[in-house]
Design an enzyme around this catalytic site. Structure first.
Site, PDB file in Angstrom:
ATOM      1  N   CYS A  28       0.833  -1.207   0.000  1.00  0.00           N
ATOM      2  CA  CYS A  28       0.000   0.000   0.000  1.00  0.00           C
ATOM      3  C   CYS A  28       0.869   1.260   0.000  1.00  0.00           C
ATOM      4  CB  CYS A  28      -0.920  -0.062   1.232  1.00  0.00           C
ATOM      5  SG  CYS A  28      -1.749   1.471   1.640  1.00  0.00           S
ATOM      6  N   CYS A  31       0.138   3.767   2.735  1.00  0.00           N
ATOM      7  CA  CYS A  31       0.589   3.217   4.028  1.00  0.00           C
ATOM      8  C   CYS A  31       2.077   3.500   4.232  1.00  0.00           C
ATOM      9  CB  CYS A  31       0.358   1.703   4.094  1.00  0.00           C
ATOM     10  SG  CYS A  31      -1.368   1.208   4.007  1.00  0.00           S
TER      11      CYS A  31
END
Length: 106
Positions: A28, A31
Site C-alpha cells: 500500500c 501506508c
C-alpha cells in the site's frame, strides 16, 4: 515509539487506556507514506496515547474483526473499544489535528 501488533498480542495491547492502531500493508503506497508520519507524531502524544501498528497481511483476521475496509486505517481504542477511526493518508499537521479532535471528544 510505535509497537508492532499481531494476532497474539492485539487484544491485550488495546485492552487498557487509549491506543491508536495503524492498520497497513506492505503493498500500500499511502501506508508507506503514513509510516514515518505516524512514527514522528507518536512523540507528540507520548503519555496520552499509545501508538501501535498492525500488518493486515500478517494478521488479516484482526483487520476483518475490526471491519477495516480501506488502508491506511487508524483506529482509536479506549479500553478495548473503538471510539473513532481515521482512514487514508494525512500529512503530519492534519493527522495531529484529527487525533487532537478525537481525544477532545473522549
Amino acid at each position: 515509539m510505535v509497537k508492532e501488533l499481531n494476532v497474539e498480542n492485539f487484544k491485550k495491547e488495546i485492552s487498557e487506556g487509549l491506543v491508536i492502531v495503524d492498520f497497513w500493508a506492505s503493498w500500500c503506497g499511502p501506508c508507506k507514506m503514513m509510516a514515518p508520519v505516524f512514527e514522528e507524531i507518536s512523540k507528540d502524544f507520548e503519555g496520552r496515547l499509545k501508538f501501535a501498528k498492525l500488518s493486515t497481511e500478517e494478521s488479516p483476521s484482526v483487520a476483518q474483526e475490526n471491519e477495516v475496509r480501506g488502508i491506511p486505517c487508524l483506529i482509536v481504542f479506549k479500553d478495548g473499544k473503538e471510539v473513532d477511526r481515521i482512514v487514508g493518508f494525512n500529512p503530519a499537521p492534519q493527522l495531529k489535528q484529527k487525533i487532537d479532535e478525537v481525544l477532545s471528544k473522549i
